[in-house]
Design an enzyme around this catalytic site. Structure first.
Site, PDB file in Angstrom:
ATOM      1  N   HIS A 297       0.853  -1.189   0.000  1.00 21.22           N
ATOM      2  CA  HIS A 297       0.000   0.000   0.000  1.00 21.22           C
ATOM      3  C   HIS A 297       0.898   1.252   0.000  1.00 21.22           C
ATOM      4  O   HIS A 297       1.947   1.253   0.667  1.00 21.22           O
ATOM      5  CB  HIS A 297      -0.877  -0.021   1.254  1.00 21.22           C
ATOM      6  CG  HIS A 297      -2.096   0.839   1.174  1.00 21.22           C
ATOM      7  ND1 HIS A 297      -2.046   2.212   1.050  1.00 21.22           N
ATOM      8  CD2 HIS A 297      -3.413   0.513   1.192  1.00 21.22           C
ATOM      9  CE1 HIS A 297      -3.269   2.683   1.019  1.00 21.22           C
ATOM     10  NE2 HIS A 297      -4.118   1.702   1.093  1.00 21.22           N
TER      11      HIS A 297
ATOM     12  N   GLY B 190       0.220  -5.068   1.694  1.00 19.14           N
ATOM     13  CA  GLY B 190      -0.998  -5.330   0.927  1.00 19.14           C
ATOM     14  C   GLY B 190      -0.721  -5.992  -0.410  1.00 19.14           C
ATOM     15  O   GLY B 190      -1.590  -6.640  -0.978  1.00 19.14           O
TER      16      GLY B 190
ATOM     17  N   TYR C  99      -5.164  -4.621  10.000  1.00 22.06           N
ATOM     18  CA  TYR C  99      -5.540  -5.210   8.715  1.00 22.06           C
ATOM     19  C   TYR C  99      -7.047  -5.455   8.676  1.00 22.06           C
ATOM     20  O   TYR C  99      -7.715  -5.508   9.689  1.00 22.06           O
ATOM     21  CB  TYR C  99      -4.727  -6.488   8.433  1.00 22.06           C
ATOM     22  CG  TYR C  99      -4.416  -6.602   6.960  1.00 22.06           C
ATOM     23  CD1 TYR C  99      -3.502  -5.729   6.379  1.00 22.06           C
ATOM     24  CD2 TYR C  99      -5.090  -7.492   6.149  1.00 22.06           C
ATOM     25  CE1 TYR C  99      -3.244  -5.773   5.011  1.00 22.06           C
ATOM     26  CE2 TYR C  99      -4.831  -7.543   4.790  1.00 22.06           C
ATOM     27  CZ  TYR C  99      -3.912  -6.676   4.221  1.00 22.06           C
ATOM     28  OH  TYR C  99      -3.672  -6.714   2.877  1.00 22.06           O
TER      29      TYR C  99
END
Ligand code: LCV
Length: 259
Positions: free
Chosen positions: A64, A108, A138
């Site tokens: 991410h 991610g 998460y």
């Protein structure tokens, strides 16, 4: 400026992440481009898709884009987060998506790779599940993705240590399909894609969707879901969440206090 490349070799589509200066971090822009590329390939009735990084990338994806994580008490990985949308797009895509990995896969991006149907990696590739490194909560479906990919004990080791595991170990525990030497990786992956593309596409797309629905069929009561979802707020409202992101931006080790 585009951050990916899209090519098609007959019934096989190839999407390559290509933002080396940020190690293919899954920014809103890059993810949106991958989703659009998948849509294009879906409209072209592709029968297999290879998702890879540009040749020579040391890092497949740094995960991410940390610079895009909200710090104001908003859920950093909510339903509408582009990365979540990409995972869902891959999981429901009508043909198999093969992740071809050469390099490090972080955060991610590990979930994106695990959402793919088949994973082929070089021996030097690594996989690191990093929420604990950043103090990030998460999301629920992401944890289910991990639990579908490896035993609970392996998922706990990955999640609690936040340290990379090798492709060899990942294959040994059944998390990825093949470990292939770099010089053979492209040919091996393209051969597998061609084999899939020569089979019956309707049979394959129906089996893919059946397996997705059956693998996700886990008993979770509404009360259980609310508890799991509520626990995440404890983390993203914490000082540690802000500290994890700040430490990354200031290029220093985080000092977590548990508050
Ligand atoms: C923005 C970046 C990134 C990046 N975002 O090169 O799974 S969760 O919950 O954690 C989720 C929220 C998630 O996915 O979070 C991200 C998890 N990713 C990581 O923890 C990996 C963070 N990156 C790194 O540890 C290093 O960048 C690696 C080991 C990948 C590569 O190290 P290397 O020394 O080769 P740099 O760190 O110098 O990175 C080059 C540039 O890319 C940016 C980084 O800030 C730097 O930018 P500047 O040149 O402007 O300083 N970058 C790297 N990763 N995830 N930006």
């Amino acid at each position: 400026m585009t951050l990916i490349s899209l090519t098609q070799d007959g019934p096989v589509g190839i999407i390559a992440l290509n933002n080396p200066k940020k190690h293919n971090a899954l920014s809103h822009q890059l993810v949106t481009e991958v989703i659009a590329a998948l849509k294009t390939l879906g409209e072209a009735s592709a029968r297999a898709v290879i998702l890879r990084a540009q040749a020579g990338s040391k890092v497949w994806s740094a995960g991410h884009d940390i610079g895009e994580l909200p710090e104001d008490g908003r859920d950093p990985l909510g339903w509408n987060d582009p990365l979540r949308e990409l995972v869902r797009t891959i999981e429901t895509f009508p043909c198999p998506v093969i992740a071809m990995i050469d390099g490090g896969v972080w955060g991610g991006a590990v979930e994106v790779v695990l959402a793919c149907d088949i994973i082929i990696a070089t021996p030097a590739s690594t996989f690191a599940v990093t929420p604990a490194k950043l103090g990030v909560p998460y999301n629920v479906s992401g944890m289910m993705t991990f639990m579908s990919a490896a035993s609970l004990r392996i998922v706990k080791e990955l999640a609690f240590t936040a340290t990379p595991i090798s492709a060899t170990r990942a294959e040994h525990v059944g998390m990825i399909n093949h470990v292939i030497e770099p010089q053979e990786l492209e040919a091996f992956t393209q051969d597998m894609a061609a084999t899939i593309a020569a089979n019956a596409p309707l049979s394959i797309s129906v089996m893919k969707e059946q397996l997705r629905v059956l693998a996700g069929a886990k008993p979770l009561t509404p009360r259980g879901f609310e508890k799991v979802q509520g626990l995440r707020r404890v983390v993203y409202d914490s000082q540690d969440y802000h500290e994890g992101i700040r430490a990354f931006k200031e290029k220093r080790k985080p000092k977590f206090t548990g508050s």
